[in-house]
Design a protein around this motif. Structure first.
Motif, PDB file in Angstrom:
ATOM      1  N   ALA A   1      62.334 -21.628  59.712  1.00 47.54           N
ATOM      2  CA  ALA A   1      62.764 -20.470  58.916  1.00 47.54           C
ATOM      3  C   ALA A   1      63.821 -20.961  57.928  1.00 47.54           C
ATOM      4  O   ALA A   1      64.623 -21.829  58.285  1.00 47.54           O
ATOM      5  N   HIS A   2      63.811 -20.417  56.716  1.00 54.23           N
ATOM      6  CA  HIS A   2      64.849 -20.891  55.784  1.00 54.23           C
ATOM      7  C   HIS A   2      66.178 -20.183  56.018  1.00 54.23           C
ATOM      8  O   HIS A   2      66.236 -18.988  56.298  1.00 54.23           O
ATOM      9  N   LEU A   3      67.228 -20.999  55.916  1.00 53.96           N
ATOM     10  CA  LEU A   3      68.577 -20.549  56.254  1.00 53.96           C
ATOM     11  C   LEU A   3      69.350 -20.088  55.025  1.00 53.96           C
ATOM     12  O   LEU A   3      70.343 -19.381  55.157  1.00 53.96           O
TER      13      LEU A   3
ATOM     14  N   ASN B   1      67.705  -9.757  55.346  1.00 52.96           N
ATOM     15  CA  ASN B   1      66.271  -9.778  55.685  1.00 52.96           C
ATOM     16  C   ASN B   1      65.636 -11.092  55.238  1.00 52.96           C
ATOM     17  O   ASN B   1      64.833 -11.666  55.972  1.00 52.96           O
ATOM     18  N   ASP B   2      66.001 -11.575  54.070  1.00 53.27           N
ATOM     19  CA  ASP B   2      65.461 -12.825  53.501  1.00 53.27           C
ATOM     20  C   ASP B   2      66.565 -13.886  53.437  1.00 53.27           C
ATOM     21  O   ASP B   2      67.235 -13.994  52.451  1.00 53.27           O
ATOM     22  N   ASN B   3      66.804 -14.696  54.459  1.00 51.48           N
ATOM     23  CA  ASN B   3      65.981 -14.766  55.634  1.00 51.48           C
ATOM     24  C   ASN B   3      66.863 -14.859  56.883  1.00 51.48           C
ATOM     25  O   ASN B   3      66.650 -15.704  57.757  1.00 51.48           O
ATOM     26  N   GLY B   4      67.882 -13.966  56.968  1.00 45.97           N
ATOM     27  CA  GLY B   4      68.641 -13.881  58.206  1.00 45.97           C
ATOM     28  C   GLY B   4      67.746 -13.493  59.374  1.00 45.97           C
ATOM     29  O   GLY B   4      67.931 -13.967  60.497  1.00 45.97           O
TER      30      GLY B   4
ATOM     31  N   ALA C   1      67.784 -24.551  51.086  1.00 43.52           N
ATOM     32  CA  ALA C   1      67.334 -24.469  49.684  1.00 43.52           C
ATOM     33  C   ALA C   1      65.867 -24.089  49.497  1.00 43.52           C
ATOM     34  O   ALA C   1      65.221 -24.556  48.563  1.00 43.52           O
ATOM     35  N   GLU C   2      65.359 -23.204  50.352  1.00 40.85           N
ATOM     36  CA  GLU C   2      64.006 -22.673  50.121  1.00 40.85           C
ATOM     37  C   GLU C   2      63.951 -21.936  48.794  1.00 40.85           C
ATOM     38  O   GLU C   2      62.993 -22.049  48.035  1.00 40.85           O
ATOM     39  N   GLU C   3      65.017 -21.179  48.526  1.00 45.50           N
ATOM     40  CA  GLU C   3      65.026 -20.328  47.330  1.00 45.50           C
ATOM     41  C   GLU C   3      65.116 -21.123  46.028  1.00 45.50           C
ATOM     42  O   GLU C   3      64.969 -20.560  44.948  1.00 45.50           O
ATOM     43  N   PHE C   4      65.381 -22.425  46.140  1.00 43.44           N
ATOM     44  CA  PHE C   4      65.492 -23.258  44.950  1.00 43.44           C
ATOM     45  C   PHE C   4      64.240 -24.123  44.788  1.00 43.44           C
ATOM     46  O   PHE C   4      64.279 -25.161  44.148  1.00 43.44           O
TER      47      PHE C   4
ATOM     48  N   PHE D   1      58.527 -18.459  59.516  1.00 38.61           N
ATOM     49  CA  PHE D   1      59.082 -17.101  59.644  1.00 38.61           C
ATOM     50  C   PHE D   1      60.051 -16.838  58.497  1.00 38.61           C
ATOM     51  O   PHE D   1      61.199 -17.289  58.519  1.00 38.61           O
ATOM     52  N   ASP D   2      59.569 -16.127  57.485  1.00 33.88           N
ATOM     53  CA  ASP D   2      60.362 -15.831  56.294  1.00 33.88           C
ATOM     54  C   ASP D   2      60.220 -14.337  56.015  1.00 33.88           C
ATOM     55  O   ASP D   2      59.152 -13.885  55.607  1.00 33.88           O
ATOM     56  N   MET D   3      61.298 -13.575  56.255  1.00 31.72           N
ATOM     57  CA  MET D   3      61.313 -12.122  56.102  1.00 31.72           C
ATOM     58  C   MET D   3      60.456 -11.472  57.195  1.00 31.72           C
ATOM     59  O   MET D   3      59.287 -11.183  56.981  1.00 31.72           O
ATOM     60  N   ILE D   4      61.045 -11.228  58.344  1.00 31.76           N
ATOM     61  CA  ILE D   4      60.281 -10.618  59.433  1.00 31.76           C
ATOM     62  C   ILE D   4      60.894  -9.286  59.900  1.00 31.76           C
ATOM     63  O   ILE D   4      60.536  -8.788  60.957  1.00 31.76           O
TER      64      ILE D   4
HETATM   65 ZN    ZN Z   1      62.555 -16.080  52.041  1.00 29.81          ZN
END
Ligand code: ZN
Ligand code: PHE
Ligand code: ZN
Ligand code: ZN
Length: 296
Positions: free
Chosen positions: A83-85, A95-98, A128-131, A157-160
């Motif tokens: 999961a991205h931190l 939510n994205d992505n706690g 750095a998923e968002e980058f 698991f990204d946004m669950i």
């Molecule tokens: Zn995400």
């Protein structure tokens, strides 16, 4: 500040009073009392007109993946879950992505360091998923071919816990035949495991969601590792039919606070997060016992 000639920096947005170009993306700079829009004309003290230029202020940072693996289980048939931190800069990213990273942490804590499993379980919290999927892409590419072969499958698991949740499972076999194609061999079996838990054990109907390349499974499937996972929706809009079976509100997005400042602790459907966290733990544990349906 009108009248000053040169660059000024306010709250990480740089305004250049020499320039004439406006950056519509940069919007309005907070100037501590006055606000100036990109392209707005400013009067200088000597009466000359200047136009404000706004540029996003970039900086270089170091970012990390956090990886943890059970001491027990086969090291040549590893079950991976990730999961991205990180979050976007616009908001806290609960939510994205706690949701995904917290559920993954709880799964790891409950499993413990030395569970009685046949296959090792490796957890990854990506940076750095968002980058641009930076952390997960770097990780997969840093492995040798042999090390890649030692990974039996990857679960993402990204946004669950989206506040207007849909229950989406990555479509491993492209069963709807539209959009992105199937995942590597084994991805359809992973999809069925999640469907089995959510539909038969939790009593929640599911839908497929395509491997569009928008999350950290991307590099895993690119090198042929079977993948799957869960998603409760981002900017997509819930239909009447979906609201009828899942609840929530038709005509608005699954997460109205997607990539926004309001993605806070209030922006979570806790029932969805609970069900998906259970599904995560159940499927991970199943594969920790055996991946025979995938790898023989
Ligand atoms: Zn995400
Ligand atoms: N990866 C996207 C993000 O973090 C969210 C997303 C996940 C979108 C899965 C589509 C599918 O913003
Ligand atoms: Zn995001
Ligand atoms: Zn399918």
């Amino acid at each position: 500040e009108a009248g000053a000639v040169g660059a000024v920096i306010y709250n990480s947005v740089e305004g250049d009073l020499n320039g004439t170009l406006g950056d519509p993306d940069a919007g309005v700079i907070p100037t501590g009392g006055i606000s100036k829009a990109a392209g707005e004309q400013l009067a200088t003290q000597d009466g000359a007109e200047v136009t404000l230029e706004l540029r996003a202020f970039e900086e270089e940072r170091t970012t990390y993946n956090v990886i943890a693996e059970t001491k027990t289980g086969r090291k040549d048939n590893v079950v991976m879950a990730g999961a991205h931190l990180d979050s976007v800069t616009e908001g806290p990213g609960i939510n994205d992505n706690g949701t995904g990273s917290a559920a993954l942490l709880e799964t790891a804590v409950q499993l413990g360091g030395s569970p009685k499993v046949n296959n090792a379980v490796r957890f990854a919290w990506w940076g750095a998923e968002e980058f641009g999927l930076v952390g997960s892409t770097h990780y997969v590419n840093s492995l040798s071919f042999e090390q890649q072969l030692d990974i039996a499958l990857y679960l993402n698991f990204d946004m669950i816990g989206s506040p207007n949740a849909g229950y989406f499972v990555y479509d491993g076999d492209d069963s709807d035949g539209v959009g992105a194609g199937a995942g590597p061999y084994g991805s359809a079996q992973i999809e069925q495991r999640f469907i089995d838990f959510l539909e038969n054990r939790a009593g929640v109907p599911t839908e497929g969601t395509d491997f569009t390349g928008r999350s950290d499974y991307g590099e895993f499937i690119a090198v042929g590792i079977p993948a799957g996972g869960l998603f409760t929706g981002a900017e997509g809009v819930k239909t009447e039919e979906q609201a009828a079976k899942w609840g929530g509100e038709a005509g608005i997005s699954y997460d109205p606070c997607y990539h926004a400042a309001c993605d806070t602790l209030g922006n979570v459907d806790r029932v969805a997060l609970d069900r998906n966290g259970d599904a995560m733990a159940w499927v991970t544990a199943q594969y920790a016992m055996s991946t025979e349906e995938i790898n023989g």
